[in-house]
Structure formats: C-alpha cells, structure tokens
Write an enzyme that holds these catalytic residues in place. Structure first.
Site, PDB file in Angstrom:
ATOM      1  N   HIS A   9       0.833  -1.203   0.000  1.00 30.24           N
ATOM      2  CA  HIS A   9       0.000   0.000   0.000  1.00 30.24           C
ATOM      3  C   HIS A   9       0.867   1.251   0.000  1.00 30.24           C
ATOM      4  O   HIS A   9       1.566   1.516   0.981  1.00 30.24           O
ATOM      5  CB  HIS A   9      -0.901  -0.043   1.237  1.00 30.24           C
ATOM      6  CG  HIS A   9      -1.846   1.093   1.373  1.00 30.24           C
ATOM      7  ND1 HIS A   9      -1.807   1.968   2.436  1.00 30.24           N
ATOM      8  CD2 HIS A   9      -2.870   1.495   0.585  1.00 30.24           C
ATOM      9  CE1 HIS A   9      -2.773   2.854   2.311  1.00 30.24           C
ATOM     10  NE2 HIS A   9      -3.429   2.594   1.197  1.00 30.24           N
ATOM     11  N   ARG A  10       0.858   1.985  -1.114  1.00 29.64           N
ATOM     12  CA  ARG A  10       1.731   3.157  -1.295  1.00 29.64           C
ATOM     13  C   ARG A  10       3.199   2.766  -1.167  1.00 29.64           C
ATOM     14  O   ARG A  10       4.025   3.543  -0.698  1.00 29.64           O
ATOM     15  CB  ARG A  10       1.370   4.288  -0.326  1.00 29.64           C
ATOM     16  CG  ARG A  10      -0.118   4.653  -0.322  1.00 29.64           C
ATOM     17  CD  ARG A  10      -0.451   5.745   0.682  1.00 29.64           C
ATOM     18  NE  ARG A  10      -1.896   5.760   0.957  1.00 29.64           N
ATOM     19  CZ  ARG A  10      -2.467   6.486   1.913  1.00 29.64           C
ATOM     20  NH1 ARG A  10      -1.737   7.274   2.690  1.00 29.64           N
ATOM     21  NH2 ARG A  10      -3.768   6.436   2.104  1.00 29.64           N
ATOM     22  N   GLU A  36       0.623  -0.843  -4.791  1.00 26.28           N
ATOM     23  CA  GLU A  36      -0.528   0.056  -4.925  1.00 26.28           C
ATOM     24  C   GLU A  36      -0.033   1.477  -4.775  1.00 26.28           C
ATOM     25  O   GLU A  36       0.796   1.774  -3.913  1.00 26.28           O
ATOM     26  CB  GLU A  36      -1.563  -0.259  -3.832  1.00 26.28           C
ATOM     27  CG  GLU A  36      -2.868   0.521  -3.955  1.00 26.28           C
ATOM     28  CD  GLU A  36      -2.880   1.853  -3.220  1.00 26.28           C
ATOM     29  OE1 GLU A  36      -3.851   2.611  -3.410  1.00 26.28           O
ATOM     30  OE2 GLU A  36      -1.912   2.154  -2.465  1.00 26.28           O
ATOM     31  N   HIS A  51      -0.730  10.674  -2.672  1.00 25.26           N
ATOM     32  CA  HIS A  51      -2.053  10.331  -2.169  1.00 25.26           C
ATOM     33  C   HIS A  51      -2.963  11.546  -1.993  1.00 25.26           C
ATOM     34  O   HIS A  51      -4.083  11.576  -2.488  1.00 25.26           O
ATOM     35  CB  HIS A  51      -1.958   9.584  -0.835  1.00 25.26           C
ATOM     36  CG  HIS A  51      -3.300   9.258  -0.243  1.00 25.26           C
ATOM     37  ND1 HIS A  51      -3.965  10.130   0.602  1.00 25.26           N
ATOM     38  CD2 HIS A  51      -4.109   8.182  -0.399  1.00 25.26           C
ATOM     39  CE1 HIS A  51      -5.124   9.594   0.945  1.00 25.26           C
ATOM     40  NE2 HIS A  51      -5.233   8.423   0.353  1.00 25.26           N
ATOM     41  N   GLU A 111      -4.389   3.604  -8.309  1.00 21.09           N
ATOM     42  CA  GLU A 111      -5.642   4.210  -7.863  1.00 21.09           C
ATOM     43  C   GLU A 111      -5.761   5.609  -8.453  1.00 21.09           C
ATOM     44  O   GLU A 111      -4.928   6.482  -8.175  1.00 21.09           O
ATOM     45  CB  GLU A 111      -5.719   4.287  -6.336  1.00 21.09           C
ATOM     46  CG  GLU A 111      -7.027   4.935  -5.888  1.00 21.09           C
ATOM     47  CD  GLU A 111      -7.172   5.106  -4.391  1.00 21.09           C
ATOM     48  OE1 GLU A 111      -8.039   5.912  -3.983  1.00 21.09           O
ATOM     49  OE2 GLU A 111      -6.426   4.459  -3.634  1.00 21.09           O
ATOM     50  N   LYS A 113      -6.975   9.082  -8.344  1.00 22.87           N
ATOM     51  CA  LYS A 113      -7.439   9.979  -7.278  1.00 22.87           C
ATOM     52  C   LYS A 113      -8.210  11.143  -7.903  1.00 22.87           C
ATOM     53  O   LYS A 113      -7.745  12.276  -7.954  1.00 22.87           O
ATOM     54  CB  LYS A 113      -6.258  10.495  -6.463  1.00 22.87           C
ATOM     55  CG  LYS A 113      -5.548   9.429  -5.666  1.00 22.87           C
ATOM     56  CD  LYS A 113      -6.355   8.936  -4.483  1.00 22.87           C
ATOM     57  CE  LYS A 113      -6.461   9.998  -3.418  1.00 22.87           C
ATOM     58  NZ  LYS A 113      -7.123   9.490  -2.189  1.00 22.87           N
ATOM     59  N   ASP A 231       0.397  -2.110   4.356  1.00 30.06           N
ATOM     60  CA  ASP A 231       1.581  -1.265   4.541  1.00 30.06           C
ATOM     61  C   ASP A 231       2.820  -2.091   4.873  1.00 30.06           C
ATOM     62  O   ASP A 231       3.944  -1.584   4.786  1.00 30.06           O
ATOM     63  CB  ASP A 231       1.365  -0.274   5.698  1.00 30.06           C
ATOM     64  CG  ASP A 231       0.230   0.707   5.446  1.00 30.06           C
ATOM     65  OD1 ASP A 231      -0.067   1.005   4.275  1.00 30.06           O
ATOM     66  OD2 ASP A 231      -0.362   1.190   6.439  1.00 30.06           O
TER      67      ASP A 231
END
Length: 245
Positions: A9-10, A36, A51, A111, A113, A231
């Site tokens: 995640h990120r 991601e 993000h 993703e 945004k 994460d």
C-alpha cells in the site's frame, strides 16, 4: 496459499515515505508481489504519484497538486516529513514506477485519485501511458470514482478495473459485473466470506485494504481473499510462508 497477491500500500509505507521510489523499491525487497499507488495530475498534465490532493502532508509545501507544475513538484521534498534519512526524496512520475516494474511481473494497482479533483483527461493519459509501456496485463486500475472506471473500461477493455469502497454493499459482485470490473477492493471491515466466494464464482477477485495486523491478515486469508493490500508486505509474506509449510 503463496499465490496470494501481496500488494504494498503506497509501497512499503510503514518503513519508507509513502508513494516514493524508496517505498516502491523497498516493498519488492520485502516480498511484495504488487504495488498500490495513487495517481494525480500536475497543472501541466503530468501524471504523478501522491495520495493527498494537497502537498501539505507529504509534499513538503503548501498548495494543490492540480495547481503545481511538474517542474515545481520535482523540487519538493517528499521524504523528510517521514524521517531525516529520506530528505530529498521526490514525488515520482508514473513513468518512474513503470520503469521499476517493467519485466518484473509485479502487479501494479493504480488508484485514480479523481474523486475530489476531477482531472480532465486523466483516464486517457493513464491508459496511453500503460499502453506505451506495454503493461496492459500487469496493471489494475482502481478508484472510489466508479464512473471513472467505467470510462477506463470503455477506452481500454483489456485493462482490469477494481472498485474501491468503504461500506458493505449488497451483492457487490453483481455491481462489479455490471461495471465490467474484475476486482473488488473493499475496506477490510466491508467484506464477508460469502461475498468473497460469490465474487470468485463470478470471476471477480477480492483484495481488501489496508490490512496490517497479522490476526486481521489471517482472518482475510481464512475468508479466501485472493490478495491483501498492506503497509507491511513483509509481515504478510512471512504469514504466507508459514501457511505454505
């Protein structure tokens, strides 16, 4: 069990500043099979990975991404907020991430945004970049903006899409099928074992987010999910290694 996707995640955001090349590179070292990240656009139309819609938390400056040129963005320090060791880390372009994963087979979960800021032409730009790098089979496009994902599917039917959502949905697999999505990316509290099984029966995979606690990971594994967005990819990798024995 080892074929479950471990999606960072990120990037490895527990140990590196999120959505930076350090985080992406580290996640692969820690056993991630996928990355991601969040895609936004600068004022001059460049695709960048950050993000928040504003720069204040991770971008080392005030202002909105949409109001900042790419060259201005590249002068911002995206690392020191996390730790002094990462001072000088930059906000990456989408192409930098593509270069990292090209030829590796790493799943890329991009993703979009575009829920708060409606980035005009974002879908076309993202898809054009994916096609230029021949990564159509490696990328999954996700968003809370489901209309945007429908647009992506119309532009490029061959690229997978996945619906992000926070609350429990009634028969989410029916909704996903209607939107021609191949994945559900629910918040970790919004899924049931029945939904996971029914989705898979319809050819739709379920990747919950953001699952960091080993006990919660185990619960998701027991539900039969096909991947987990986390994460801490190393924690999930260790858990799956134990399962595989």
């Amino acid at each position: 069990m080892r074929n479950m996707e471990i999606i960072a995640h990120r990037g490895a955001s527990a140990v590196c500043p999120e959505n930076t090349m350090s985080a992406f590179e580290r996640s692969l070292e820690l056993g991630a099979t996928g990355i991601e990240t969040d895609v936004q656009m600068t004022s001059d139309g460049r695709l960048v990975l950050i993000h928040d819609e504003t720069l204040s938390r991770t971008g080392g400056a005030e202002g909105w991404v949409k109001d900042t040129t790419y060259d201005q963005l590249r002068t911002r320090d995206a690392g020191s907020w996390f730790h002094a060791d990462f001072t000088g880390e930059r906000i990456p372009s989408l192409e930098e991430l593509f270069k990292l994963v090209q030829g590796k087979g790493t799943l890329l979960n991009l993703e979009l945004k575009n829920g708060i800021v409606s980035y005009k032409g974002m879908e076309e730009k993202v898809i054009e970049a994916i096609q230029d790098w021949n990564l159509e089979q490696q990328v999954v496009l996700s968003s809370f903006n489901h209309a945007s994902l429908v647009r992506c599917k119309r532009l490029a039917p061959e690229i997978r899409t996945a619906l992000l959502y926070m609350e429990k949905l009634y028969r989410p697999y029916d909704y996903a099928a209607k939107l021609e999505a191949t994945g559900l990316h629910p918040y970790k509290l919004a899924i049931t074992q029945e939904d996971v099984a029914a989705a898979l029966a319809h050819g739709i995979v379920t990747y919950p987010f953001t699952v960091n606690d080993p006990a919660e990971m185990q619960a998701m594994i027991d539900m039969g999910v096909q991947g987990i967005i986390t994460d801490v990819p190393d924690v999930l990798a260790s858990l799956l290694t134990v399962h595989a024995r």
